[in-house]
Design an enzyme around this catalytic site. Structure first.
Site, PDB file in Angstrom:
ATOM      1  N   SER A   1       1.288  -1.129  -0.009  1.00 52.64           N
ATOM      2  CA  SER A   1       0.207   0.110  -0.014  1.00 52.64           C
ATOM      3  C   SER A   1       1.104   1.031  -0.045  1.00 52.64           C
ATOM      4  CB  SER A   1      -0.949  -0.129   1.625  1.00 52.64           C
ATOM      5  OG  SER A   1      -2.194   1.118   0.911  1.00 52.64           O
ATOM      6  N   GLY A   2       0.223   1.851  -1.098  1.00 50.18           N
ATOM      7  CA  GLY A   2       1.318   3.453  -1.042  1.00 50.18           C
ATOM      8  C   GLY A   2       2.260   3.213  -2.485  1.00 50.18           C
TER       9      GLY A   2
ATOM     10  N   THR B   1      -1.985   1.828  -8.141  1.00 49.70           N
ATOM     11  CA  THR B   1      -3.393   2.414  -9.158  1.00 49.70           C
ATOM     12  C   THR B   1      -2.766   3.270  -9.531  1.00 49.70           C
ATOM     13  OG1 THR B   1      -4.457   2.043  -6.788  1.00 49.70           O
ATOM     14  CG2 THR B   1      -5.671   3.442  -8.486  1.00 49.70           C
TER      15      THR B   1
ATOM     16  N   ASN C   1      -1.147   5.049   2.460  1.00 54.22           N
ATOM     17  CA  ASN C   1      -1.496   5.855   0.953  1.00 54.22           C
ATOM     18  C   ASN C   1      -3.205   6.420   0.900  1.00 54.22           C
ATOM     19  OD1 ASN C   1      -1.747   6.053  -1.621  1.00 54.22           O
ATOM     20  ND2 ASN C   1      -2.204   4.037  -2.409  1.00 54.22           N
TER      21      ASN C   1
ATOM     22  N   SER D   1      -5.880   4.554  -1.033  1.00 51.42           N
ATOM     23  CA  SER D   1      -4.696   3.074  -1.582  1.00 51.42           C
ATOM     24  C   SER D   1      -5.884   1.692  -2.028  1.00 51.42           C
ATOM     25  CB  SER D   1      -4.550   2.537   0.400  1.00 51.42           C
ATOM     26  OG  SER D   1      -5.156   1.259   0.185  1.00 51.42           O
ATOM     27  N   SER D   2      -5.843   1.183  -2.704  1.00 54.69           N
ATOM     28  CA  SER D   2      -6.929  -0.093  -3.668  1.00 54.69           C
ATOM     29  C   SER D   2      -7.490  -0.440  -2.195  1.00 54.69           C
ATOM     30  CB  SER D   2      -6.102  -0.851  -4.582  1.00 54.69           C
ATOM     31  OG  SER D   2      -6.267   0.253  -5.484  1.00 54.69           O
TER      32      SER D   2
ATOM     33  N   GLY E   1       0.075  -6.371  -2.703  1.00 57.90           N
ATOM     34  CA  GLY E   1       1.424  -6.939  -2.081  1.00 57.90           C
ATOM     35  C   GLY E   1       1.549  -7.669  -0.775  1.00 57.90           C
TER      36      GLY E   1
ATOM     37  N   GLU F   1       1.953  -8.512   2.884  1.00 55.34           N
ATOM     38  CA  GLU F   1       1.333  -7.890   3.924  1.00 55.34           C
ATOM     39  C   GLU F   1       2.072  -8.803   5.002  1.00 55.34           C
ATOM     40  OE1 GLU F   1      -2.005  -5.386   2.283  1.00 55.34           O
ATOM     41  OE2 GLU F   1      -2.518  -6.824   4.278  1.00 55.34           O
TER      42      GLU F   1
END
Length: 956
Positions: free
Chosen positions: A186-187, A191, A249, A252-253, A479, A481
Site C-alpha cells: 500500500s502506498g 493504482t 496511502n 489505497s486500493s 502486495g 503484507e
C-alpha cells in the site's frame, strides 16, 4: 620449438609491431585488494565500510562504517557478509543487469541513486521497478507517451510506457494475449501505475484517423474512440467505491483488480471487462486510527445537493460512526466535493443515469443510517436487547423500502432450529453485542453487493459485440503484507502473492531461456525455483493432508468449533511440514512474539516468515448471510434494491467481488448452506493464475520509498524489505545461476578502445571484444559471446573494469602486449592451418594422378591380353580415344547445361524484377515508413547514449 625460433612473422604482424606506440615501460603490477564493501545495516539496509585491517587469520576485520547521518564508526565485523562495490561509472544505470556486481546492496544502491535524481523507473532485465515519487513529475505527457510507441526496451529510458508498448507490440506480432502484473504494498503507486498503463493502451489501440475514409468506418472509429474513453472513465468509480485513505496511502486500493482490454484483428481497442478480488468489506464498519472509510461516503457527503441530503435525511459526517470513528475524515490536498463531481461524470460516461445515481447514493445513505443504530440491554430479566433510538432504523428502512418491523425483529432476534426429523424453529433474543455484530454484517454485505453490481454495470458498458483477437490484461493486486497482528485477510493476501510468485519465477525462468536462445548462448539448464510446498500446504484438498484453507472450512462446518481448535488442527495435520512454524517467544512481529501455539501459527513464505493470529478466523471465513438478515432485504419493494441485493445469492458472493470479512454467527441453518470466503477466493485465484499462464506476462514492481508520504525521502531498510517481498531478490538468484551481467558490444568497445592501438581499435566491436577477452586470458566458462552482447558470470565484468581503475601508463603496455601476442598466435595458427591444408591438397592430387596412371596402365594391359595381335602403340591409341570421347561428352553436356542455366536465370531475373516492381508499387510507402522508423530508432538510440554519457560526466 625449433620451428618457432626459425619462424619469421608475416608482413601484417610486422606492420602491427611497427605501429606500436611508444609507451613507458610497465611498472611492476601490485595486487591491491579492494577495501570498500557494503555491510548490512538495520535501518538503511546496507552502508559502505572501509576495511582497515583483518584480525588474525579469521573472517573478521576492523571496519570503518559510514553511517547515514554522516558520522563514522569503527566496528569489528565478519567479512563473509561484505559485498563488493560497483565502480562509480556504473552508478545510475537504467538496467540493473549492467551492474558489475549484481546483489542486494548494488540493487538497492542503484534504485536509491536513480530515485534521488527523479529517475523512478529501473529495469532488471524485463522487470520494471517503479518507486513512488510522492510528487508530480514531467515525464507523463502525451508527447512522452508517443516517444515510446514502437520502441524496443532499452531505446528510451526506463518507463511504464515501455512495458505497455512491449505488451502491445508482442500482441500485434504474435497474436497472443498479454498481461501486465503490477504489485506492491500500500502506498507504492499501484493504482497510478495501472492508470498510466491503461492510458497508454487506450492511445495505442485507438483507430488512426488516416484510415477512416468511408462513413461506416468513420462511425466505427468514433465508437471505438468513445469506448477507449470509457475504459479510462471507469477508474474514478472503482477508486471511489474500492479505495480508501490508509496510514500508508491516501488512495489505497482495498481490492484486487484484473482489467482485460480487448483488441480486434486490426489491433484496435474494442472492449474491456473487469474482475475484482477480495474487497475489504470490514472497512465499511471499522477503520484503524488515521484511516478513512471508502472514498465514496465522504464524496457523497460533500457533493450531494440540499434536496438529496434532505431526502436521504443526512446530517454531518460526525453523526455517523462508520465515518468518524477513526478521527480522520479528510485527505490532505484532496477536495471530496471535486471528487464527487468527477465521480458523477464518470458514471455518466459509463451509462449510469441520474436516476440510477440517486438510487446508488440512497443505498449508501441507508448503510450509514444502519450503522448509526445503537442497541441497549433489555430492561427485563432476559438477555435480549432493544434499540436505543428507532429513528436511524426508520430512516434506513424507508430508504431501502423494506419493512421496519422485519428489520427490528431480524436485528434483535435470531431464528434457530432444533435437530432431528421433526425440526422445530424458535427465536432467541440477541445480546446488544450480538445485535451490533448482525447490524455490521448486514451493512458489509449490502455494500459488497452494491460494489459487485457496479462492476457488472461497468462491464456491460465496456464490452462490445466485436470479435476479440487478443487481450492485454492489467492486474493491480495487493502486495505481500506483514503487520504487527496478521489475521485472515493477510493470510489470503499473502497466499495470493505466493501463487503469483510461483508464476513470476516461471516467467522469469522462461524469459532468461528466451534471452539465451535469442543471443545463441550456450548454458547449462538449471532447476526452476519452486515454492510449491508452501502453496500445497495452504490449498491442498488431499484426504490425508488437507490444506490450511480446507481445514478452516471443515472447522467452520462444525457447530461448536473454535479458533483454538482450528489452530491445533493445523499443527496436527501439517506439524512436520517445513513451510509451517510455531510462534517464537522474544521474536519480532513475524515470529509471533507473545502468542501461544493455540493462538497462532507461522507460515514460511518466499518473502519470509509471517505469524498469523487465528482469532476470528472462523467468523471471517463464513460467507453466509443469516436467513433473518436475508428477510430484511427480501422485504424491500424497491426495484433497484431488488436488482442490486435481491437477485444475488445471499449465501454466495458474486464472482466479481471477493469477500474479506465476517458474516453471521454459525447455527444449524447457516451450516446447512455453508459457503466460505477462502473457498471462493482460492477458486478465483486459481482461475486468475490459469488466465495469466495463458498469456505472456510483464512485471512491474512498485516500491514505497517511505512511510511519511514525503518526496525525496528514501528509507533503505524498508525498500530492501519490499524488494525481497516483490521477488526481485529471488529473480537475482535465478539470474546468478546463468550470466546475470550483460554488456553490449558497443559499450565495451567505447569503454576500452582508447587503451588499444589504432590497428586494434579499428576492428569492429564484436571482433574487438573477442580479441580483448581472449587476450586477457578470461576463462571461457566465465563469459559467452552473444549476437549483440557479451554475457558474464556474476562479478566477472569487474575483471575488465580493473583496466580503467589503474593508471594507463602502468597497465597499457601489459594489455597491449597481451593483445598483440594473442593476435600473432591467432594469425600464426591460421598460417599453420593454411600450410597444412596446402600440403594435404598436394598429397591428394599426387595420389589422384598416380591412381590415374595405374588405371590407364591397367586398361592397356587388358587390351593387350584380349587382343594378342594388338601392338602396344595401338592399345595406347585406343585408350587415348576413349578418354577423348569421354571428355567431349562431358564438354557437350556442360555447354547444354550452361545454356539452360542462362535461360533459367534470364527468366528468373525478369520475374524477380516484375515482382519487385509490383511489390514496390504496393508496399512502397510502408517500406519507406519502416526505413524512416529504423532511422529514427537509431537516432534515438544514439541520443540516449549521448544523454547517458552526459549524465555520467555530470555525475563524475
Amino acid at each position: 620449438p625449433g620451428f618457432e625460433r626459425a619462424w619469421s612473422p608475416p608482413p601484417v604482424v610486422r606492420m602491427l609491431s611497427a605501429s606500436k606506440p611508444k609507451i613507458k615501460e610497465a611498472k611492476p603490477k601490485k595486487d591491491v585488494a579492494p577495501t570498500v564493501f557494503w555491510f548490512p545495516h538495520p535501518t538503511e539496509g546496507y552502508i559502505l565500510g572501509d576495511v582497515l585491517d583483518k584480525i588474525g587469520h579469521g573472517d573478521t576485520a576492523r571496519v570503518k562504517l559510514h553511517l547515514p547521518d554522516g558520522e563514522t564508526r569503527v566496528d569489528t565485523l565478519a567479512m563473509h557478509v561484505a559485498k563488493p562495490v560497483n565502480p562509480p561509472n556504473l552508478d545510475g544505470v537504467g538496467d540493473n543487469t549492467q551492474l558489475m556486481h549484481l546483489h542486494e546492496p548494488s540493487l538497492l544502491h542503484n534504485v536509491r541513486y536513480r530515485y534521488e535524481k527523479d529517475l523512478i523507473y529501473t529495469y532488471t532485465g524485463y522487470i520494471l521497478i517503479a518507486v513512488n515519487p510522492y510528487k508530480q513529475l514531467h515525464c507523463f505527457t502525451d508527447a512522452d507517451m508517443r516517444e515510446y510507441i514502437g520502441k524496443s526496451i532499452g531505446v528510451r529510458p526506463p518507463h511504464l510506457y515501455a512495458i505497455a508498448d512491449r505488451a502491445y507490440r508482442s500482441m500485434k506480432v504474435d497474436g497472443c494475449s498479454q498481461s501486465v502484473i503490477i504489485s506492491g504494498e500500500s502506498g507504492a503507486g499501484k493504482t497510478e501505475s495501472s492508470k498510466i498503463v491503461m492510458r497508454y493502451l487506450a492511445l495505442a489501440g485507438r483507430p488512426p484517423a488516416s484510415r477512416t475514409k468511408d462513413s461506416e468506418e468513420r462511425r466505427a472509429s468514433e465508437t471505438l474512440t468513445e469506448l477507449s474513453e470509457k475504459v479510462l472513465g471507469c477508474n474514478p468509480i472503482l477508486e471511489a467505491f474500492g479505495n480508501a485513505k490508509t496510514v500508508m496511502n491516501n488512495n489505497s486500493s482495498r481490492f484486487g483488480k484484473f482489467t482485460r482490454i480487448h483488441f480486434d484483428r486490426r489491433n484496435w481497442l474494442v472492449g474491456a471487462d473487469i474482475v475484482t478480488y477480495l474487497l475489504e468489506r470490514s472497512r465499511v464498519v471499522l477503520q484503524s486510527p488515521q484511516e478513512r472509510n471508502f472514498h465514496v461516503f465522504y464524496q457523497m457527503m460533500a457533493g450531494l445537493n440540499d434536496i438529496d441530503r434532505q431526502a436521504f435525511d443526512l446530517e454531518g459526517i460526525g453523526a455517523y460512526r462508520y465515518l468518524s470513528q477513526s478521527g480522520c475524515t479528510t485527505v490532505d490536498g484532496v477536495d471530496d466535493g471535486d471528487k464527487y463531481v468527477e465521480l458523477v461524470a464518470s458514471m455518466r460516461t459509463c451509462s449510469i443515469g441520474a436516476e440510477t445515481q440517486r438510487d446508488i447514493f440512497r443505498v449508501l445513505a441507508a448503510v450509514l443510517h444502519l450503522g448509526a443504530i445503537e442497541f441497549a440491554p433489555a430492561g427485563d430479566a432476559s438477555d435480549g436487547c432493544s434499540l436505543a433510538s428507532e429513528r436511524p432504523l426508520r430512516v434506513a428502512a424507508k430508504l431501502l423500502s423494506c419493512s421496519e418491523e422485519v428489520a427490528i425483529e431480524s436485528l434483535t432476534h435470531r431464528t434457530m432450529s432444533s435437530g432431528g426429523r421433526q425440526a422445530e424453529t424458535y427465536k432467541i433474543p440477541l445480546k446488544a453485542q450480538d445485535a451490533a455484530y448482525a447490524r455490521d454484517t448486514l451493512c458489509k454485505w449490502v455494500y459488497a453487493m452494491l460494489f459487485a453490481w457496479l462492476v457488472r454495470r461497468i462491464n456491460a458498458c465496456l464490452l462490445t459485440k466485436s470479435e476479440t483477437r487478443a487481450t492485454i490484461s492489467v492486474l493491480d493486486i495487493f502486495g505481500f503484507e506483514v503487520f504487527d497482528v496478521n489475521s485472515f485477510e493477510q493470510l489470503c493476501i499473502n497466499f495470493a502473492n505466493e501463487k503469483l510468485q510461483g508464476h513470476f519465477n516461471a516467467c522469469i525462468f522462461k524469459q532468461e531461456q528466451e534471452i539465451y536462445l535469442r543471443e545463441a548462448i550456450k548454458w547449462t539448464p538449471i532447476d526452476e525455483p519452486d515454492n510449491e510446498a508452501c502453496i500445497s500446504m495452504m490449498e491442498s484438498k488431499a484426504p490425508g493432508s488437507p490444506g490450511i484453507f480446507h481445514v478452516l472450512d471443515e472447522q467452520c462446518r462444525l457447530a461448536k468449533a473454535t479458533d483454538q481448535a482450528f489452530t491445533r488442527k493445523v499443527y496436527e495435520v501439517h506439524g512436520k511440514n517445513k513451510a509451517l512454524g510455531r510462534p517464537r517467544h522474544g521474536g519480532g512481529k513475524a515470529a509471533g512474539a507473545g502468542l501461544t501455539t493455540d493462538e497462532a501459527f507461522v507460515v514460511r513464505h518466499y518473502a519470509g516468515e509471517v505469524c498469523y493470529y487465528t482469532h476470528t478466523f472462523l467468523d471471517k471465513n463464513n460467507n453466509v448471510l443469516h436467513a433473518d438478515l436475508e428477510a430484511v432485504v427480501q422485504s424491500s419493494a424497491d426495484p433497484f434494491v431488488q436488482e442490486v441485493l435481491g437477485n444475488s445469492s445471499a449465501g454466495k458472493e458474486n464472482d466479481t467481488a471477493g469477500a474479506a470479512s465476517a458474516a453471521a454467527p454459525r447455527g444449524p441453518s447457516a451450516l446447512s448452506r455453508f459457503s466460505s470466503v477462502s473457498g471462493e477466493f482460492v477458486k478465483q485465484l486459481n482461475e486468475l493464475i490459469a488466465m495469466l499462464r495463458s498469456t505472456n506476462s510483464h512485471f512491474v514492481r512498485c516500491i514505497n520509498p517511505n512511510t511519511k508520504k514525503a518526496p525525496n525521502s528514501f528509507d533503505g531498510g524498508r525498500v530492501l524489505v519490499q524488494l525481497r517481498c516483490s521477488g526481485m531478490i529471488e529473480a537475482l538468484r535465478l539470474m546468478h545461476a546463468g550470466f546475470p551481467t550483460r554488456c553490449p558490444y558497443d559499450d565495451l568497445y567505447d569503454r576500452y578502445k582508447q587503451m588499444m592501438p589504432e590497428s586494434i581499435a579499428a576492428l569492429d566491436s564484436p571482433s574487438f571484444c573477442e580479441v580483448l577477452l581472449m587476450a586477457l586470458g578470461l576463462d571461457k566458462n566465465d563469459y559467452q559471446l552473444g549476437i549483440t552482447k557479451v554475457f558474464f558470470r556474476a562479478g566477472k565484468l569487474a575483471f575488465l573494469d580493473e583496466l580503467r581503475s589503474s593508471e594507463y601508463e602502468e597497465l597499457a603496455p601489459d594489455i597491449i602486449n597481451k593483445v598483440r601476442v594473442w593476435l600473432i598466435r591467432r594469425r600464426f595458427r591460421r598460417h599453420t592451418i593454411a600450410v597444412v591444408a596446402y600440403l594435404r591438397i598436394c598429397r591428394a592430387l599426387h595420389e589422384l594422378r598416380a591412381r590415374a596412371r595405374v588405371h590407364r596402365a591397367f586398361q592397356v594391359a587388358v587390351l593387350l591380353a584380349n587382343r594378342p595381335k594388338l601392338s602396344l602403340k595401338r592399345a595406347r591409341e585406343i585408350v587415348r580415344r576413349r578418354c577423348a570421347t569421354i571428355i567431349q561428352a562431358y564438354a557437350r553436356r556442360q555447354i547444354v547445361v550452361a545454356a539452360q542455366h542462362r535461360r533459367f536465370w534470364a527468366v528468373f531475373l525478369v520475374q524477380r524484377m516484375a515482382r519487385g516492381r509490383i511489390a514496390r508499387a504496393r508496399h512502397g510507402p510502408a517500406l519507406e515508413a519502416a526505413r524512416q522508423r529504423r532511422a529514427e530508432d537509431a537516432l534515438a538510440r544514439r541520443s540516449a547514449e549521448e544523454e547517458a554519457k552526459r549524465q555520467a560526466e555530470r555525475a563524475e
